[in-house]
Write an enzyme that holds these catalytic residues in place. Sequence first.
Site, PDB file in Angstrom:
ATOM      1  N   HIS A 101     -12.646  90.271 136.141  1.00  0.00           N
ATOM      2  CA  HIS A 101     -13.248  91.060 137.194  1.00  0.00           C
ATOM      3  C   HIS A 101     -12.563  90.617 138.579  1.00  0.00           C
ATOM      4  CE1 HIS A 101     -17.143  90.915 134.449  1.00  0.00           C
ATOM      5  NE2 HIS A 101     -16.679  92.443 134.663  1.00  0.00           N
ATOM      6  N   LYS A 127     -32.293  96.081 130.594  1.00  0.00           N
ATOM      7  CA  LYS A 127     -31.358  95.220 129.704  1.00  0.00           C
ATOM      8  C   LYS A 127     -31.344  93.656 130.548  1.00  0.00           C
ATOM      9  CE  LYS A 127     -26.360  95.261 129.098  1.00  0.00           C
ATOM     10  NZ  LYS A 127     -25.114  96.192 129.567  1.00  0.00           N
ATOM     11  N   ARG A 166      -9.047  98.213 130.797  1.00  0.00           N
ATOM     12  CA  ARG A 166      -8.427  97.299 129.925  1.00  0.00           C
ATOM     13  C   ARG A 166      -7.655  98.001 128.898  1.00  0.00           C
ATOM     14  NH1 ARG A 166     -13.956  94.059 129.103  1.00  0.00           N
ATOM     15  NH2 ARG A 166     -14.653  96.428 129.158  1.00  0.00           N
ATOM     16  N   SER A 215     -17.318  90.099 129.507  1.00  0.00           N
ATOM     17  CA  SER A 215     -18.518  89.306 129.773  1.00  0.00           C
ATOM     18  C   SER A 215     -19.040  88.863 128.585  1.00  0.00           C
ATOM     19  CB  SER A 215     -19.365  89.742 130.822  1.00  0.00           C
ATOM     20  OG  SER A 215     -19.060  89.893 131.959  1.00  0.00           O
TER      21      SER A 215
HETATM   22  O1  PNS Z   1     -20.005  96.194 133.799  1.00  0.00           O
HETATM   23  P1  PNS Z   1     -20.421  97.562 133.252  1.00  0.00           P
HETATM   24  O2  PNS Z   1     -21.804  97.317 132.442  1.00  0.00           O
HETATM   25  O3  PNS Z   1     -19.349  98.489 132.424  1.00  0.00           O
HETATM   26  O4  PNS Z   1     -20.891  98.716 134.404  1.00  0.00           O
HETATM   27  C1  PNS Z   1     -21.037  99.915 134.295  1.00  0.00           C
HETATM   28  C2  PNS Z   1     -21.882 100.401 135.430  1.00  0.00           C
HETATM   29  C3  PNS Z   1     -23.152  99.365 135.968  1.00  0.00           C
HETATM   30  C4  PNS Z   1     -20.924 100.186 136.627  1.00  0.00           C
HETATM   31  C5  PNS Z   1     -22.193 101.734 135.115  1.00  0.00           C
HETATM   32  O5  PNS Z   1     -23.184 101.919 134.052  1.00  0.00           O
HETATM   33  C6  PNS Z   1     -23.064 102.483 136.423  1.00  0.00           C
HETATM   34  O6  PNS Z   1     -22.484 102.981 137.259  1.00  0.00           O
HETATM   35  N1  PNS Z   1     -24.470 102.291 136.355  1.00  0.00           N
HETATM   36  C7  PNS Z   1     -25.239 102.749 137.630  1.00  0.00           C
HETATM   37  C8  PNS Z   1     -25.946 104.067 137.428  1.00  0.00           C
HETATM   38  C9  PNS Z   1     -25.257 105.578 137.454  1.00  0.00           C
HETATM   39  O7  PNS Z   1     -24.799 105.764 138.562  1.00  0.00           O
HETATM   40  N2  PNS Z   1     -25.205 106.174 136.429  1.00  0.00           N
HETATM   41  C10 PNS Z   1     -24.231 107.312 136.074  1.00  0.00           C
HETATM   42  C11 PNS Z   1     -22.738 106.974 135.959  1.00  0.00           C
HETATM   43  S1  PNS Z   1     -22.212 108.558 135.800  1.00  0.00           S
END
Ligand code: PNS
Length: 163
Positions: free
Chosen positions: A17, A41, A90, A127
């Site tokens: 990150h 979560k 990745r 993570s």
């Molecule tokens: O670190 P992660 O868990 O891969 O991050 C994923 C995250 C939190 C960036 C993604 O799930 C997100 O943007 N969630 C916020 C809710 C949202 O906007 N959902 C619609 C996505 S198209």
Amino acid sequence: MTGAVCPGSFDPVTVGHLDVITRAAAQFDEIVVTVMINKNKRGLFSVDERIELLGESTSQLGNVRIASWQGLLVDYARELGFTAIVKGLRGAIDFDYELQMAQMNRKLTGVDTLFFPANPAHSFLSSSLVKEVATYGGDVEDMVPPAVHAKLLARIAERNAEA
Ligand code: PNS
């Protein structure tokens, strides 16, 4: 003035990150690293702890600040007045998932997503895996920023003692 939001769970922030945040900070005037709150979560670290660890890990980057948000990411980007999201990639599995989210986010508000290819030295890092390896006593010291390592081990020891 250009800005981008860099979202994630960051439970906890890894050196992967940090590499993406550092490279993004070199391309934009401002980066807002945003801990996205997912009520369904339970993390190893609370949102406030993740923010603190991110703050300590990015203190050398003058144009990076840390925030949290609950709800749609694009709504937060709009609130900030930003038109870009930055993400690391990745590999192919990330790409499939990230492409879909990027297209949805662009459809919703026109906010575009810019991808930074992961440093190959970090492409296996997540993570979740760091937490799993550390839980069973594996060495993760060079996988997380120094500010995170001791706190990660302490939290895992607490969790193991509870179990
Ligand atoms: O670190 P992660 O868990 O891969 O991050 C994923 C995250 C939190 C960036 C993604 O799930 C997100 O943007 N969630 C916020 C809710 C949202 O906007 N959902 C619609 C996505 S198209």
